[in-house]
Design a protein around this motif. Structure first.
Motif, PDB file in Angstrom:
ATOM      1  N   GLN A   8       0.829  -1.196   0.000  1.00  0.00           N
ATOM      2  CA  GLN A   8       0.000   0.000   0.000  1.00  0.00           C
ATOM      3  C   GLN A   8       0.865   1.249   0.000  1.00  0.00           C
ATOM      4  O   GLN A   8       0.570   2.239  -0.679  1.00  0.00           O
ATOM      5  N   PHE A   9       1.976   1.201   0.751  1.00  0.00           N
ATOM      6  CA  PHE A   9       2.889   2.344   0.785  1.00  0.00           C
ATOM      7  C   PHE A   9       3.465   2.605  -0.595  1.00  0.00           C
ATOM      8  O   PHE A   9       3.511   3.754  -1.059  1.00  0.00           O
ATOM      9  N   ASP A  12       0.865   4.094  -2.851  1.00  0.00           N
ATOM     10  CA  ASP A  12       0.576   5.479  -2.515  1.00  0.00           C
ATOM     11  C   ASP A  12       1.662   6.419  -3.012  1.00  0.00           C
ATOM     12  O   ASP A  12       1.397   7.589  -3.307  1.00  0.00           O
ATOM     13  N   GLU A  13       2.908   5.906  -3.107  1.00  0.00           N
ATOM     14  CA  GLU A  13       4.024   6.743  -3.508  1.00  0.00           C
ATOM     15  C   GLU A  13       4.149   6.870  -5.022  1.00  0.00           C
ATOM     16  O   GLU A  13       4.811   7.779  -5.527  1.00  0.00           O
ATOM     17  N   ARG A  16      -0.706   7.377  -9.988  1.00  0.00           N
ATOM     18  CA  ARG A  16      -1.578   6.407 -10.645  1.00  0.00           C
ATOM     19  C   ARG A  16      -1.346   6.351 -12.154  1.00  0.00           C
ATOM     20  O   ARG A  16      -1.492   5.292 -12.762  1.00  0.00           O
TER      21      ARG A  16
END
Length: 213
Positions: A8-9, A12-13, A16
């Motif tokens: 997830q990290f 998120d970084e 998209r």
């Protein structure tokens, strides 16, 4: 949990618009400043470095190994084809009857793994969402008769597995019923056959000279 948080990290970084799904690399090229991948959809993408994490038959690794082999830098072990060690079938049942499969209706997930004594079979199962059970049976193969070609041409469920099925259909599960019941309660169209290879490569990176891999 840690792996999920890490994934997830990373997601998120990464913007998209930098994530592409459903891509397959068919060719790799590089020059002094960039590396370019050609994909099966006809599109190309470029960057400063290419890292392959695309499975046993990695197109990235194959490209790198092809160049290293031409330069005489690839080990004999890496150049040898993959060997298929196990043949597996797996699937997930539909919703199960609570009276016969009480474990599938518990709020806590359960799993079971069994290694057959004096047998080439290993079977496992675990409860999943929707009062269903996911299952898998592995058969250890004769290594002298298995090769990469068999893995690449593998088809879905077929009559080849029927004789083997009789060997483990009778075994009970801790969630209720038997392995045979789980197979019978799984849509045949969703049962998959998988060939499992095992190999430890010597070469995981390489300095590529300017040109086409």
């Amino acid at each position: 949990m840690y792996r999920r948080q890490l994934h997830q990290f990373l997601l998120d970084e990464v913007p998209r618009d930098k994530i592409s799904m459903g891509k397959k690399i068919v060719a790799v090229e590089q020059d002094e400043e960039r590396v370019v991948i050609q994909c099966s959809d006809g599109l190309s993408h470029e960057g400063s470095i290419l890292v392959g994490a695309d499975g046993a038959y990695s197109g990235v690794r194959s490209s790198m190994h092809a160049l290293l082999q031409r330069e005489g830098k690839l080990s004999a072990s890496d150049a040898a084809p993959l060997k298929v060690h196990h043949r597996s079938i797996l699937g997930t049942t539909g919703p199960l009857d609570k009276a016969k499969f009480p474990g599938a209706h518990d709020k806590v997930a359960y799993t079971g793994i069994f290694i057959g004594k004096n047998s080439t079979h290993t079977w496992r199962y675990f409860s999943v969402v929707g009062n269903r059970i996911a299952w898998r049976i592995d058969t250890q193969l004769d290594m002298a008769q298995s090769d990469e070609a068999e893995s690449r041409t593998v088809s879905e469920w077929d009559s080849e597995f029927q004789p083997d099925a009789d060997l483990w259909r009778k075994y009970r599960t801790n969630l209720g019923g038997s392995m045979g019941d789980l197979i019978d309660l799984t849509d045949p169209e969703t049962i998959s056959k998988v060939m499992l290879e095992q190999k430890l490569f010597d070469t995981w990176s390489g300095v590529i000279e300017v040109g086409v891999w």
